[in-house]
Design an enzyme around this catalytic site. Structure first.
Site, mmCIF file in Angstrom:
data_model
loop_
_atom_site.group_PDB
_atom_site.id
_atom_site.type_symbol
_atom_site.label_atom_id
_atom_site.label_comp_id
_atom_site.label_asym_id
_atom_site.label_seq_id
_atom_site.Cartn_x
_atom_site.Cartn_y
_atom_site.Cartn_z
ATOM 1 N N ARG A 6 41.253 40.470 41.253
ATOM 2 C CA ARG A 6 40.697 41.787 40.883
ATOM 3 C C ARG A 6 40.703 42.758 42.067
ATOM 4 O O ARG A 6 39.827 43.619 42.192
ATOM 5 C CB ARG A 6 39.267 41.670 40.340
ATOM 6 N N GLU A 17 33.795 29.316 33.716
ATOM 7 C CA GLU A 17 35.230 29.611 33.605
ATOM 8 C C GLU A 17 36.091 28.506 34.202
ATOM 9 O O GLU A 17 37.020 28.760 34.973
ATOM 10 C CB GLU A 17 35.548 30.962 34.258
ATOM 11 N N ARG A 53 25.487 31.299 41.455
ATOM 12 C CA ARG A 53 25.725 32.335 40.431
ATOM 13 C C ARG A 53 25.261 31.901 39.038
ATOM 14 O O ARG A 53 25.416 30.733 38.660
ATOM 15 C CB ARG A 53 27.202 32.709 40.394
ATOM 16 N N LYS A 60 24.792 38.864 37.705
ATOM 17 C CA LYS A 60 25.528 40.117 37.504
ATOM 18 C C LYS A 60 24.608 41.159 36.864
ATOM 19 O O LYS A 60 23.696 40.801 36.113
ATOM 20 C CB LYS A 60 26.750 39.885 36.604
ATOM 21 N N ASP A 97 29.736 41.008 31.646
ATOM 22 C CA ASP A 97 30.659 40.948 32.785
ATOM 23 C C ASP A 97 31.067 42.331 33.284
ATOM 24 O O ASP A 97 32.195 42.753 33.023
ATOM 25 C CB ASP A 97 31.904 40.145 32.382
ATOM 26 N N GLU A 122 37.331 46.457 38.420
ATOM 27 C CA GLU A 122 38.042 45.612 37.452
ATOM 28 C C GLU A 122 38.049 46.229 36.056
ATOM 29 O O GLU A 122 39.076 46.244 35.381
ATOM 30 C CB GLU A 122 37.387 44.223 37.398
ATOM 31 N N HIS A 182 33.886 45.379 26.312
ATOM 32 C CA HIS A 182 34.967 44.385 26.406
ATOM 33 C C HIS A 182 36.077 44.571 25.378
ATOM 34 O O HIS A 182 36.532 43.602 24.767
ATOM 35 C CB HIS A 182 34.394 42.969 26.321
#
Ligand code: GCV
Length: 689
Positions: free
Chosen positions: A138, A266, A299, A334, A339, A367, A509
């Site tokens: 990114r 992920e 995280r 976050k 996201d 991003e 998104h």
């Protein structure tokens, strides 16, 4: 004749502005007046403070300035006391920060009064998503400034050191005091002996600037790098492996900051692979780091394909663990529950985890906000998050106060920003993207600053004319009126414009797959996880649009404290900026403006595009006040920005129109692209940069 002379002078001023690459950021040299500095001590950091003062002093020629390290209880951490006569601090770094503030005041023509400035967050950390081969996940500003590929990739050159020093200086000037050197999708090789030698060289270059180094680590490193059979955090050999590795790191870098970990997210490995919890995994690392003063930033960015609402998952997984983490673990969250979208409500974890340290993670790299192609100033978005009220300890429990130690006891307080920095001459790809790096540092230092104040400062530092050239223009107010005011206005409106032409009213998104640049509300390749496809998020059908997160839907609303939960649950009280985030509503739903939902969407898309068109005009009018190079580069980016905003509008409206079959209101400019063409192009690669 007079007119001719006047025109000649204006042209001369514009043409004589030396071309600038942008490499100097907000720290441009402008010729200094002589100054006498008295300093109470000697060290590498204090020498930098002295040097900066001598290079940049814009005050009275021959003035005396005292830099004094003297304990004062009202000064916290690396804070400082500022006066026209000098800087007082408890630490050397406090002196350096005070000097930068003193110079900033002079350069931005703001008064210096006796005052104390203390940091909002103790740790103000950049996260680089840089890979060992020099690529940047990114990243839109060239290769990594820390890593590169090739046979001599780990050799440290003088050029490397010089660049790292420039980077350290830029960070120190805005109060950033930590940097994670590698991607959270970490390679185990980062912890190899050879790689650590390079980390040491980076740490050595950054130390005088007060920037500590941290590393992202892969949870399965004991097996992948150490050759152990398992990476189970409760296995004695694994515990031993981490202890030894930590000891090795501190023998090279005594002030190493600690680890950042992306686990069970992920596809990354984590403690759950061994039947353990996030707390067990994080605590094992925290115990290894504790004797050396290191921390773990763990995280909370987790989601699985099984849950029916991705927005709920971090909260569901982490809330039951509240109170189980060691005091040197900070949960890095976050800003929003999904996201880094152009707009999200704040993550419900803020303020909810009361017995665990929590830190916000912001994304500086764009991003989801136009990469380094679109001019989007992000401070308004961060201000929106930090000032959001969580109500967790009554009204006024903002995200900022819930994370900076004011409301809850936290041994450490911290904030992270995912960096937008690379080897491009101007560091960030777009000249205006530098403002986002700058704004992150300034907000991390003082979370109460407004995006307006920060933009004002940044423009003055980054674009004000060199003293000799146009001092007169500055004095006459001409520069303020014709450059500062309109350019600041453009910056302040840019994030809302992006929300409008990309995904207004709570949509989120709906990007084309993988690169997250262009529109892709239709993107849903066969067999792909639904939560990686836009239709999962927009849920458009013949009757309506939006994700139902109410009590009748996924019930994400109840992760928020009252009165927010009920407010979000009811479309009549839900702020319209979050409407389709929380609700699935009919296309004919009546908005506060009196328009139907569909008409309102059309107007929002249109207004976003029109605003970018305005930005082009603002910038073109600014030409006489900017050097030719930066002017042309920004102008060219704005052209593409406009074209791509138009594509966003056409793609989204024509796509959603397929479901509702309603007309686009007739006073709105017609789409100029065909949907079938738009569905074929890959916006990211279909233009030249
Ligand atoms: C570093 C998003 C991004 C990924 C990123 C991830 C994360 O999914 O698209 O590139 O990975 O967030 O924050 O871990």
């Amino acid at each position: 004749m007079r007119i001719i002379v006047g025109t000649f002078i204006v042209c001369f001023v514009a043409l004589s502005a030396k071309a600038e690459t942008g490499h100097e950021l907000w720290l441009r040299h402008r010729g200094a007046n002589p100054v006498k500095v008295v300093c109470s001590g000697e060290s590498a950091t204090l020498s930098l403070a002295l040097h900066e003062l001598r290079q940049g002093w814009q005050g009275e020629a021959g003035a005396s300035v005292a830099l004094e390290i003297r304990p004062d209880k009202s000064i916290k951490g690396d804070g400082y006391k500022l006066a026209a006569s000098g800087v007082q601090a408890n630490t050397e770094l406090g002196i350096l920060y005070g000097v930068y503030e003193l110079l900033r005041r002079q350069q931005t023509l703001r008064p210096i009064q006796d005052e104390i400035s203390n940091p909002s967050y103790e740790r103000r950390v950049l996260n680089h998503w840089d890979n060992p081969d020099g690529s940047v996940e990114r990243g839109y500003a060239g290769h990594s400034i820390f890593w590169r590929s090739g046979t001599d990739s780990l050799a440290v050159t003088e050029k490397d050191r010089a660049l790292w020093q420039e980077y350290g200086r830029a960070n120190a000037s805005i109060g950033i005091n930590g940097t994670v050197l590698n991607n959270v999708n970490a390679s185990p090789e980062t912890l190899s002996g050879e790689s650590l030698i390079r980390v040491k060289a980076i740490a050595d270059a950054l130390r005088p600037y007060g920037v500590k180094t941290y590393l992202s680590v892969k949870f399965s490193s004991p097996s992948l790098l150490g050759g152990l059979k398992t990476s189970d955090p409760l296995d004695a050999q694994v515990v031993q492996w981490w202890k030894a590795k930590v000891k090795e790191i501190y023998s090279l870098i005594p002030d190493f900051g600690g680890f950042l970990v992306k686990a069970n997210s992920e596809g990354q490995p984590g403690p759950q692979d061994y039947g353990r919890t996030h707390a067990q995994g994080a605590n094992m690392m925290a115990d290894a780091l504790k004797p050396f003063g290191g921390i773990v930033m763990w995280r909370a960015f987790v989601y699985s394909s099984e849950d029916k609402d991705r927005a709920r998952q971090a909260y569901s997984e982490f809330m039951p663990l509240d109170g189980q983490f060691r005091d040197n673990v900070i949960i890095q969250v976050k800003n929003g529950p999904i996201d880094f979208q152009p707009r999200e409500p704040f993550s419900p974890l803020f303020g909810a985890m009361k017995k665990t340290s929590v830190m916000p993670e912001l994304q500086i790299t764009q991003e989801y906000l136009g990469h380094s192609i679109q001019l989007v100033y992000l401070a308004p978005m961060w201000e929106e998050t930090l000032q959001s009220d969580t109500y967790q300890k009554g009204p006024g429990s903002t995200v900022a106060r819930s994370t900076d130690g004011t409301l809850f006891p936290q041994k450490y307080s911290a904030i992270a920003g995912v960096a937008n920095i690379g080897l491009d001459a101007n560091w960030c790809g777009h000249h205006f993207a530098q403002a986002n790096w700058y704004a992150f540092g300034r907000l991390a230092w003082n979370s109460g600053l407004t995006s307006d104040t920060i933009a004002d400062e940044w423009i003055r530092l980054t674009f004000s004319p060199n003293q000799k050239e146009t001092l007169n223009a500055l004095k006459s107010g001409d520069w303020t009126k014709n450059f500062l005011t309109p350019v600041k206005e453009m910056m302040l409106r840019s994030r809302e414009a992006a929300v409008n032409y990309m995904m207004p009213l709570g949509l989120h998104h709906i990007f084309a797959g993988t690169h997250h640049y262009g529109p892709g509300p239709w993107y849903a390749p066969k067999g792909m996880r639904p939560d990686w496809t836009p239709p999962y998020y927009h849920q458009a059908d013949a009757l309506g649009i939006g994700f139902d997160r109410t009590r009748a839907g996924s019930n994400a609303v109840d992760q928020y404290r009252e009165p927010l939960a009920s407010q979000f649950n009811d479309p009549a009280t839900c702020p319209e900026i979050y409407l389709l985030w929380f609700h699935h509503l009919p296309w004919t739903y009546r908005m506060k403006s009196g328009r139907t939902l569909w008409d309102e969407l059309c107007y929002r898309y249109e207004s976003g595009v029109l605003q970018v068109r305005q930005f082009q005009k603002i910038w073109d009018r600014a030409e006489p006040y900017v050097d030719a190079q930066r002017f042309a580069e920004v102008q060219s980016k704005l052209r593409r920005h406009y074209r791509d905003a138009q594509i966003w509008k056409d793609a989204c409206l024509l796509y959603f129109q397929q479901f509702n079959r309603l007309p686009i209101p007739y006073d709105i400019e017609r789409p100029v692209n065909d949907l079938e063409d738009l569905m074929k192009i890959d916006l990211k690669w279909s233009h030249h940069n």
